[in-house]
Design an enzyme around this catalytic site. Structure first.
Site, PDB file in Angstrom:
ATOM      1  N   GLY A 162      36.241  16.171  40.431  1.00 54.51           N
ATOM      2  CA  GLY A 162      35.431  16.138  39.648  1.00 54.51           C
ATOM      3  C   GLY A 162      35.335  15.358  37.947  1.00 54.51           C
ATOM      4  N   SER A 170      29.044  22.854  30.030  1.00 58.12           N
ATOM      5  CA  SER A 170      30.591  21.951  30.567  1.00 58.12           C
ATOM      6  C   SER A 170      31.259  21.786  30.372  1.00 58.12           C
ATOM      7  CB  SER A 170      29.909  21.035  31.558  1.00 58.12           C
ATOM      8  OG  SER A 170      30.523  20.354  32.313  1.00 58.12           O
ATOM      9  N   ASP A 180      34.882  28.682  38.223  1.00 57.16           N
ATOM     10  CA  ASP A 180      35.497  28.559  39.755  1.00 57.16           C
ATOM     11  C   ASP A 180      36.416  29.669  40.500  1.00 57.16           C
ATOM     12  OD1 ASP A 180      35.712  25.821  39.348  1.00 57.16           O
ATOM     13  OD2 ASP A 180      37.597  25.474  38.383  1.00 57.16           O
TER      14      ASP A 180
END
Ligand code: S3P
Length: 443
Positions: A100, A172, A324
């Site tokens: 991504g 993000s 993560d």
């Protein structure tokens, strides 16, 4: 389908003490950015410590296909950049595999070039939302054929990009970075406003390459402004060890009694260390030793000793700095005394897999009481029975988190496929075995 045709299952066995000194490979986020900014600079950029894992290698192939050759020369990587706006039309599709970060950041750069590029990825990446990046890039003047919002898609850039001010609707770093990288090619000042701080490697590295970039407090968050039409110059970049990879070794040492492990040269930028902060709250003996700066980023040696942990509540505002690390934190929480509650995990649902569901299911399969409540994950502590086979859904971090969990359980914990570990941490198994862990193919 949840795994590749050549799925390779693996299981972790109960370990005795893990001991030793280790180094984890280079930070994935910084590695992608070093290759991309190297391509936007004029002349040679030399990168030491680049992560040589599939995600980053795909970014290297992409910049090469765009006319900026990236290759390994005597132990370091070099990129020959052609300056801001210097990409040429590639003759093939660009394949970002599982990444991504690779594809979203590259969309930002491509938006500012007069090229028409088809972007593809594997089945996992082809399910992930691209609208979050494409919406601001469209405002700036890029076009997407057939208005597609998932890969494969064809992006048409423009050498006449319009600068914008953009408030990111989701926390993000990939969205922020895509807009800032597009802003490099726009004619004027582009500003991104983020309410919650996300990793700031793009900003740091833009500065390192000579871009004009400013940050200011705004609306309780931060406004980051980049000036377009600048000249960047090739630089040397040193990539520190990846704290998200170090998290697996750290968790392993905390789970296995009598362990003591030191991981040298790990990035400890505070936009990335929420996991380590949480561990301390759980009562973990984790220390950042020899704190120093390297290549514009703070690094340290992380020393971790086996500890008795207690369950905690992890607040939602901490999510961006440990986004993560939730799967491995959940694995660790299963060994803690009492319940751990992790809030604000909506973004986990759109990672390489739906990590919220994959983590809860993997825990349950191994005798851990865990549940998802809206955007929260609740894990009861008290130990792990094991014996389950976890579906990894093409997700490296799900695979590694459950293998680590299995180092402390009475029965082995198996994962259905470890092939995707090579997207971020090909050395995982070897490093863990060197510290004393054991894995085998399930019968
Ligand atoms: C990354 C940002 C994060 C993170 C990913 C790497 C980056 O994604 O999960 O592994 O390098 O910018 P989001 O931007 O989707 O939160």
């Amino acid at each position: 389908m949840s795994h590749s045709l050549n799925a390779t299952p693996l299981q972790a066995l109960k370990a005795r003490a893990l001991k030793g000194i280790a180094r984890v490979p280079g930070d994935k986020s910084i590695s992608h950015r070093a290759l991309m900014l190297g391509a936007m600079a004029t002349g040679r950029t030399s990168i030491s410590g680049l992560l040589e894992a599939e995600d980053v290698l795909n970014t290297g192939r992409a910049v090469t296909a765009l006319g900026c050759p990236a290759r390994k020369v005597k132990g370091s990587w070099e990129v020959i950049g052609r300056g801001v706006g210097g990409f040429s039309q590639p003759s093939q599709d660009l394949d970002f595999g599982n990444s991504g970060t690779g594809v979203r950041l590259m969309m930002g750069l491509l938006a500012g070039h007069d090229v028409r590029v088809r972007l593809v990825g594997d089945a996992s990446l082809s399910r992930r939302p691209m609208r979050r990046v494409l919406a601001p890039l469209r405002q700036m003047g890029a076009e997407v054929e057939d208005d597609k919002e998932t890969l494969p898609l064809t992006l048409k850039g423009s050498s006449d990009l319009i600068p914008i001010e953009y408030a990111t609707p989701v926390p993000s770093a990939q969205v922020k970075s895509a807009v800032l990288l597009a802003g490099l090619c726009a004619n004027g000042e582009t500003t991104v406003v983020e309410r919650e701080a996300t990793r700031d490697h793009t900003e740091r590295m833009l500065r390192h390459f000579g871009a004009d970039i400013r940050t200011a407090k705004r609306d309780g968050g931060m406004a980051i402004t980049v000036c377009g039409d600048v000249e960047l110059e090739g630089r040397n970049v040193i990539v520190p060890g990846d704290p998200s990879s170090a998290a697996f070794l750290t968790a392993a040492a905390l789970i296995v009694p009598e362990s003591e492990v030191t991981i040298e040269g790990v990035l400890v930028n505070e936009t990335r260390t929420g996991f380590y902060m949480t561990l301390r709250e759980m009562g973990a003996d984790v220390a950042f030793l020899n704190q120093r700066d390297e290549g514009g980023e703070p690094i340290a040696d992380i020393r971790v000793r086996h500890s008795r942990l207690k369950g905690v509540r992890v607040p939602p505002e901490r999510a961006p700095s440990m986004i993560d690390e939730y799967p491995v934190l959940a694995a660790l929480a299963a060994y803690a005394e009492g319940e751990t509650r992790m809030d604000g995990l909506a973004e986990l649902k759109v990672k390489e897999s739906d990590r919220l569901a994959a983590t809860a299911t993997g825990l349950q399969l191994n005798g851990v009481s865990a549940r998802v409540d809206a955007d929260s994950l609740i894990v009861a502590g008290g130990g792990v029975r094991g014996g389950g086979m976890v579906a990894t859904h093409m997700d490296h971090r799900i695979a590694m988190a459950f293998l680590v969990m299995g180092l402390g359980s009475d029965r082995p914990v198996a994962v259905d496929d470890v092939t995707y570990v090579s997207t971020s941490f090909p050395e995982f198994r070897g490093l863990m075995e060197k510290l004393g862990a054991a894995f085998e193919t399930p019968k």
